[in-house]
Design a protein around this motif. Structure first.
Motif, PDB file in Angstrom:
ATOM      1  N   VAL A  75      -9.959   2.633  -4.590  1.00 15.09           N
ATOM      2  CA  VAL A  75     -10.049   1.942  -5.876  1.00 15.09           C
ATOM      3  C   VAL A  75     -10.479   2.926  -6.958  1.00 15.09           C
ATOM      4  CG1 VAL A  75     -11.209   0.111  -7.169  1.00 15.09           C
ATOM      5  CG2 VAL A  75     -10.516  -0.294  -4.805  1.00 15.09           C
ATOM      6  N   TYR A  76     -11.458   3.764  -6.649  1.00 17.15           N
ATOM      7  CA  TYR A  76     -11.899   4.789  -7.607  1.00 17.15           C
ATOM      8  C   TYR A  76     -10.721   5.662  -8.027  1.00 17.15           C
ATOM      9  CZ  TYR A  76     -14.198   9.012  -9.356  1.00 17.15           C
ATOM     10  OH  TYR A  76     -14.564  10.092 -10.123  1.00 17.15           O
ATOM     11  N   SER A  77      -9.936   6.138  -7.064  1.00 16.78           N
ATOM     12  CA  SER A  77      -8.815   7.024  -7.364  1.00 16.78           C
ATOM     13  C   SER A  77      -7.784   6.329  -8.242  1.00 16.78           C
ATOM     14  CB  SER A  77      -8.164   7.494  -6.060  1.00 16.78           C
ATOM     15  OG  SER A  77      -9.093   8.195  -5.256  1.00 16.78           O
ATOM     16  N   TYR A  78      -7.548   5.056  -7.978  1.00 16.97           N
ATOM     17  CA  TYR A  78      -6.613   4.283  -8.790  1.00 16.97           C
ATOM     18  C   TYR A  78      -7.110   4.188 -10.233  1.00 16.97           C
ATOM     19  CZ  TYR A  78      -3.943   0.211 -10.419  1.00 16.97           C
ATOM     20  OH  TYR A  78      -3.147  -0.646 -11.139  1.00 16.97           O
ATOM     21  N   LEU A 129     -12.708  -5.885 -11.845  1.00  9.75           N
ATOM     22  CA  LEU A 129     -11.938  -4.891 -12.587  1.00  9.75           C
ATOM     23  C   LEU A 129     -10.627  -5.441 -13.138  1.00  9.75           C
ATOM     24  CD1 LEU A 129     -12.466  -1.952 -10.080  1.00  9.75           C
ATOM     25  CD2 LEU A 129     -13.557  -2.190 -12.317  1.00  9.75           C
ATOM     26  N   GLY A 130     -10.269  -6.648 -12.709  1.00  9.83           N
ATOM     27  CA  GLY A 130      -9.017  -7.224 -13.168  1.00  9.83           C
ATOM     28  C   GLY A 130      -7.795  -6.529 -12.598  1.00  9.83           C
ATOM     29  N   LEU A 131      -7.912  -5.987 -11.388  1.00 11.58           N
ATOM     30  CA  LEU A 131      -6.772  -5.293 -10.777  1.00 11.58           C
ATOM     31  C   LEU A 131      -5.711  -6.311 -10.360  1.00 11.58           C
ATOM     32  CD1 LEU A 131      -8.512  -2.599  -8.537  1.00 11.58           C
ATOM     33  CD2 LEU A 131      -7.931  -2.530 -10.978  1.00 11.58           C
ATOM     34  N   ARG A 132      -4.458  -5.943 -10.577  1.00 11.28           N
ATOM     35  CA  ARG A 132      -3.342  -6.812 -10.253  1.00 11.28           C
ATOM     36  C   ARG A 132      -2.552  -6.225  -9.089  1.00 11.28           C
ATOM     37  NH1 ARG A 132      -2.646 -10.535 -14.195  1.00 11.28           N
ATOM     38  NH2 ARG A 132      -0.496 -10.955 -13.530  1.00 11.28           N
ATOM     39  N   ALA A 133      -2.266  -7.067  -8.109  1.00  9.15           N
ATOM     40  CA  ALA A 133      -1.609  -6.605  -6.887  1.00  9.15           C
ATOM     41  C   ALA A 133      -0.274  -5.905  -7.139  1.00  9.15           C
ATOM     42  CB  ALA A 133      -1.425  -7.784  -5.923  1.00  9.15           C
ATOM     43  N   PRO A 134       0.617  -6.412  -8.027  1.00  7.81           N
ATOM     44  CA  PRO A 134       1.892  -5.717  -8.239  1.00  7.81           C
ATOM     45  C   PRO A 134       1.709  -4.295  -8.786  1.00  7.81           C
ATOM     46  CG  PRO A 134       2.024  -7.975  -9.036  1.00  7.81           C
ATOM     47  CD  PRO A 134       0.579  -7.718  -8.731  1.00  7.81           C
ATOM     48  N   ALA A 135       0.777  -4.122  -9.730  1.00  8.21           N
ATOM     49  CA  ALA A 135       0.554  -2.787 -10.299  1.00  8.21           C
ATOM     50  C   ALA A 135      -0.038  -1.850  -9.247  1.00  8.21           C
ATOM     51  CB  ALA A 135      -0.374  -2.884 -11.504  1.00  8.21           C
ATOM     52  N   TRP A 136      -0.958  -2.374  -8.447  1.00  8.03           N
ATOM     53  CA  TRP A 136      -1.550  -1.580  -7.369  1.00  8.03           C
ATOM     54  C   TRP A 136      -0.468  -1.131  -6.385  1.00  8.03           C
ATOM     55  CZ3 TRP A 136      -6.479   0.069  -5.878  1.00  8.03           C
ATOM     56  CH2 TRP A 136      -6.641   0.427  -4.547  1.00  8.03           C
ATOM     57  N   GLN A 137       0.379  -2.055  -5.980  1.00  9.45           N
ATOM     58  CA  GLN A 137       1.436  -1.729  -5.026  1.00  9.45           C
ATOM     59  C   GLN A 137       2.396  -0.690  -5.599  1.00  9.45           C
ATOM     60  OE1 GLN A 137       4.524  -4.698  -4.309  1.00  9.45           O
ATOM     61  NE2 GLN A 137       4.376  -4.293  -2.107  1.00  9.45           N
ATOM     62  N   ALA A 138       2.782  -0.872  -6.863  1.00 12.97           N
ATOM     63  CA  ALA A 138       3.723   0.063  -7.478  1.00 12.97           C
ATOM     64  C   ALA A 138       3.139   1.468  -7.567  1.00 12.97           C
ATOM     65  CB  ALA A 138       4.111  -0.436  -8.869  1.00 12.97           C
ATOM     66  N   TRP A 140       0.728   2.972  -5.599  1.00  9.86           N
ATOM     67  CA  TRP A 140       0.623   3.671  -4.322  1.00  9.86           C
ATOM     68  C   TRP A 140       1.997   3.881  -3.687  1.00  9.86           C
ATOM     69  CZ3 TRP A 140      -3.380   6.436  -3.620  1.00  9.86           C
ATOM     70  CH2 TRP A 140      -4.613   6.056  -4.134  1.00  9.86           C
ATOM     71  N   ARG A 141       2.957   3.004  -3.982  1.00  8.67           N
ATOM     72  CA  ARG A 141       4.310   3.239  -3.491  1.00  8.67           C
ATOM     73  C   ARG A 141       4.895   4.482  -4.145  1.00  8.67           C
ATOM     74  NH1 ARG A 141       8.169  -1.753  -3.974  1.00  8.67           N
ATOM     75  NH2 ARG A 141       6.931  -2.375  -2.157  1.00  8.67           N
ATOM     76  N   SER A 142       4.639   4.648  -5.455  1.00 11.85           N
ATOM     77  CA  SER A 142       5.158   5.838  -6.140  1.00 11.85           C
ATOM     78  C   SER A 142       4.522   7.114  -5.593  1.00 11.85           C
ATOM     79  CB  SER A 142       4.899   5.731  -7.645  1.00 11.85           C
ATOM     80  OG  SER A 142       3.510   5.821  -7.950  1.00 11.85           O
ATOM     81  N   GLN A 143       3.248   7.037  -5.220  1.00 15.11           N
ATOM     82  CA  GLN A 143       2.587   8.212  -4.643  1.00 15.11           C
ATOM     83  C   GLN A 143       3.227   8.576  -3.307  1.00 15.11           C
ATOM     84  OE1 GLN A 143       1.001   8.897  -7.781  1.00 15.11           O
ATOM     85  NE2 GLN A 143       0.080  10.157  -6.171  1.00 15.11           N
ATOM     86  N   ALA A 144       3.548   7.571  -2.500  1.00 11.73           N
ATOM     87  CA  ALA A 144       4.171   7.832  -1.206  1.00 11.73           C
ATOM     88  C   ALA A 144       5.566   8.403  -1.381  1.00 11.73           C
ATOM     89  CB  ALA A 144       4.224   6.552  -0.383  1.00 11.73           C
ATOM     90  N   GLU A 145       6.304   7.897  -2.376  1.00 10.69           N
ATOM     91  CA  GLU A 145       7.676   8.368  -2.601  1.00 10.69           C
ATOM     92  C   GLU A 145       7.732   9.800  -3.103  1.00 10.69           C
ATOM     93  OE1 GLU A 145       9.178   5.442  -5.236  1.00 10.69           O
ATOM     94  OE2 GLU A 145       9.620   3.976  -3.650  1.00 10.69           O
ATOM     95  N   ARG A 146       6.635  10.264  -3.685  1.00  9.52           N
ATOM     96  CA  ARG A 146       6.601  11.650  -4.151  1.00  9.52           C
ATOM     97  C   ARG A 146       6.460  12.646  -3.012  1.00  9.52           C
ATOM     98  NH1 ARG A 146       2.550  10.891  -9.374  1.00  9.52           N
ATOM     99  NH2 ARG A 146       4.016   9.641 -10.630  1.00  9.52           N
ATOM    100  N   GLY A 147       6.260  12.130  -1.827  1.00  5.93           N
ATOM    101  CA  GLY A 147       6.216  13.009  -0.667  1.00  5.93           C
ATOM    102  C   GLY A 147       4.920  13.735  -0.475  1.00  5.93           C
ATOM    103  N   GLY A 151       2.425   9.865   6.259  1.00  9.68           N
ATOM    104  CA  GLY A 151       2.089   8.799   7.183  1.00  9.68           C
ATOM    105  C   GLY A 151       2.515   7.444   6.663  1.00  9.68           C
ATOM    106  N   ALA A 152       2.522   6.466   7.551  1.00  8.80           N
ATOM    107  CA  ALA A 152       2.842   5.098   7.155  1.00  8.80           C
ATOM    108  C   ALA A 152       1.640   4.507   6.435  1.00  8.80           C
ATOM    109  CB  ALA A 152       3.184   4.275   8.393  1.00  8.80           C
ATOM    110  N   THR A 153       1.780   4.183   5.151  1.00  7.66           N
ATOM    111  CA  THR A 153       0.638   3.729   4.355  1.00  7.66           C
ATOM    112  C   THR A 153       0.926   2.389   3.697  1.00  7.66           C
ATOM    113  OG1 THR A 153       1.467   5.077   2.511  1.00  7.66           O
ATOM    114  CG2 THR A 153      -0.251   6.028   3.902  1.00  7.66           C
ATOM    115  N   ALA A 154       1.650   1.517   4.379  1.00  8.12           N
ATOM    116  CA  ALA A 154       1.929   0.197   3.818  1.00  8.12           C
ATOM    117  C   ALA A 154       0.635  -0.547   3.522  1.00  8.12           C
ATOM    118  CB  ALA A 154       2.811  -0.599   4.777  1.00  8.12           C
ATOM    119  N   TRP A 155      -0.354  -0.366   4.372  1.00 10.44           N
ATOM    120  CA  TRP A 155      -1.634  -1.051   4.157  1.00 10.44           C
ATOM    121  C   TRP A 155      -2.277  -0.629   2.840  1.00 10.44           C
ATOM    122  CZ3 TRP A 155      -5.796   2.151   3.553  1.00 10.44           C
ATOM    123  CH2 TRP A 155      -5.692   3.448   4.073  1.00 10.44           C
ATOM    124  N   LEU A 156      -2.087   0.611   2.415  1.00 12.34           N
ATOM    125  CA  LEU A 156      -2.688   1.086   1.175  1.00 12.34           C
ATOM    126  C   LEU A 156      -2.064   0.399  -0.034  1.00 12.34           C
ATOM    127  CD1 LEU A 156      -4.591   3.005  -0.317  1.00 12.34           C
ATOM    128  CD2 LEU A 156      -2.849   4.792  -0.121  1.00 12.34           C
TER     129      LEU A 156
END
Length: 574
Positions: A75-78, A129-138, A140-147, A151-156
């Motif tokens: 959460v801090y990193s986000y 913090l008012g975090l929204r699940a779609p923004a959070w998912q987008a 961390w998905r973009s971080q994974a796509e950058r290579g 590892g499999a990080t669907a949980w993140l």
């Protein structure tokens, strides 16, 4: 070798003898957490340069582990990556909640960095913090796509699983740490340095290079388990887990961790690009009291002004003496009134290593570690940042600095003590003249030969001092209204500033701090501005001026005081 030294910073609240420090490493229990052995085997896991998980001992291997407090690290990193500053968390003065134990005293508040270091769960609660699940998912998905992690990080990508009891594969957790953006990772490393200083014996074993977030939970048999996870200086992710609490596990296994990492010198790895960018810049004027007559290549060709090419040079002084020098891009040759001058712009830790080589003997490890902390402290106490760099002379009245690249021994000492300073005591040092508040190098050598570690050496020289990090929160008394005003004005100035060559708005929120003494300045490592006041027009011009030093910090215009002042005056009236 001439040592004569200067007073230094004040430091943290806890006395030096209590700050031996904690460091971590990545361990895990032998086997799944649900079926622990009666005496769990600690295991160190990390990712190698190819992204392959390595473990020690090789015969053990945890398959999964609870997140514990590690969810707060993500959460801090986000939050850092969003370049926004959320409200501080305030502990209710009327009725303290059970989960505020690690946050703040009733009626006080805690900021983001302190909340991470203290493991304050309520601060990072997604609902607060008012975090929204779609923004959070987008994100961390973009971080994974950058290579950046394999590892499999669907949980993140699932905000709902950011809970301490969530079980995740340890290998996947390492890859998730690898997917944290570089700037967020660097910010987390700075915020987590206090964890290295909490547990006696851990800092002495592991140094301050690895930075970690601790975690604790219970397994299926209701037994305490705990550990830590984080990054080495070069960005290598690691994880640690064992039976007991995080503190007891680190205390018991610090020596074992060192044994596992020693063969590959993991603890001495040099910082990566993000870490180097975060370090203070130091501009050194070499040979200040010994004028140069000429600078020539060994083939007889005169050196040209500008960066010295990687070749051998002969420096001849006005007094007739000469010295050989290996050129590097860090060294700059300038002509002032026709007279050659040698300068260098160095990262802080490179500067400290060069001081060690010039002033002492870096192979005297424990004594050199003590001196590195004293030298770093002196610099940060006796200089201010102007135009993106701290200016200092290579002079016996300040600190002597080697113009040669640092030796491996000096680099190792600096890597082990990175970012550590003393607070709470004036700091001076000398070659052989000991006294109250003075670290005498010869005496430190004798103390080290008798078995004293660097902390004990510092404690004897500075009994009222305590170890702390360069980025101690005590360095800043926030001016929250000034920070908000600056944030709002940045939006107004955006279209104007984007037309300026070299403009690069800071990626994270800029913090404005109350200046107690000295001249207003900007801190490019921590994205902080220090001003006396900001309510008058002159005060606002100063605030804007220092902001522009940050916004143009990667371009030569950021060091052009005339340009910065003209633009600041113009923006103040817009």
């Amino acid at each position: 070798m001439r040592l004569a030294r200067v007073p230094c910073l004040s430091w943290g609240r806890c006395p030096l003898w209590r700050v031996a420090g904690a460091l971590l490493c990545g361990l895990s229990l032998g086997g799944a957490w649900a079926k622990p052995a009666s005496t769990p085997t600690p295991q160190l896991l990390w990712l190698d340069e190819a992204g392959v998980v390595q473990a020690a001992p090789a015969t053990a291997g945890a398959t999964s582990a609870p997140l514990g407090s590690l969810w707060k690290l993500f959460v801090y990193s986000y939050l850092v990556a969003q370049a926004e500053q959320e409200p501080a968390y305030r502990c209710d003065a009327a009725q303290r909640r059970d989960d505020e134990e690690y946050c703040c005293e009733p009626g006080e508040s805690v900021d983001r960095d302190t909340a991470l270091a203290r493991s304050c769960g309520p601060y990072f609660a997604p609902q607060r913090l008012g975090l929204r699940a779609p923004a959070w998912q987008a994100f961390w998905r973009s971080q994974a796509e950058r290579g950046s992690g394999g590892g499999a990080t669907a949980w993140l990508q699932d905000l709902a699983v950011m809970q301490p009891a969530t079980q995740v594969p340890v290998t996947s957790l390492l890859h998730a740490l690898q997917q944290v953006p570089a700037e967020a990772r660097q910010a987390a490393r700075q915020a987590l340095l206090p964890n290295n200083l909490r547990e006696p014996g851990v800092l002495a074993a592991l140094g301050s290079g690895p930075r970690f977030k601790t975690w604790s939970w219970r397994n299926a048999n209701n037994e305490r388990i705990g550990g830590a996870a984080g990054w080495l200086a070069d960005g290598t992710p690691f994880w640690f887990g064992a039976g007991g609490t995080s503190r007891s596990a680190l205390r018991a296994q610090a020596g074992w961790i060192v044994q596992q990492w020693q063969p590959s010198q993991m603890l001495l790895r040099q910082p990566d690009a993000a870490e180097l960018r975060a370090q203070a810049c130091v501009e050194v004027a070499f040979f200040k009291r010994y004028p140069l007559a000429s600078v020539q290549r060994v083939d007889g060709q005169p050196a040209k002004p500008g960066p010295l090419a990687p070749a051998r040079y002969q420096l001849r002084f006005a007094n007739g003496q000469s010295v050989a020098l290996q050129g590097s891009a860090a060294l700059q040759l300038r002509l002032e009134g026709g007279q050659p001058r040698l300068w260098a712009r160095l990262p802080l830790e490179d500067y400290v290593a060069r001081v060690l080589d010039r002033e002492a003997d870096a192979t005297r490890t424990e004594a050199a570690r003590a001196l590195a902390i004293a030298a770093r402290t002196w610099l940060l106490h006796n200089t201010t940042e102007q135009g993106g760099c701290r200016a200092v002379d290579d002079d016996s009245r300040a600190q002597r600095v080697s113009p040669q690249p640092p030796s491996p021994a000096a680099q190792a000492v600096v890597a082990f003590t990175a970012d550590l300073v003393l607070r709470g005591a004036p700091v001076r040092y000398h070659l052989d003249q000991a006294g109250p508040g003075v670290l005498a190098w010869r005496q430190a050598e004798r103390q080290a030969a008798q078995g004293l570690g660097f902390e004990a050496i510092l404690r004897q020289a500075f009994p009222t001092g305590a170890l702390a990090g360069v980025d101690s929160v005590a360095d800043c008394q926030p001016l929250a209204e000034a920070s908000q005003w600056l944030k709002e004005r940045q939006q107004r100035w955006r279209s104007r500033l984007h037309t300026e060559v070299g403009y690069e708005p800071p990626a994270t929120a800029v913090q404005v701090c109350q200046l107690q003494q000295g001249v207003p300045h900007s801190d490019q490592r921590r994205l902080r501005i220090h001003v006396r006041e900001w309510l008058s027009r002159e005060g606002r011009v100063t605030l804007i001026h220092e902001y522009l030093h940050l916004a143009f910090r990667h371009h030569p215009r950021g060091r052009d005081e005339a340009f910065v002042e003209r633009l600041a005056q113009s923006l103040a009236d817009s």
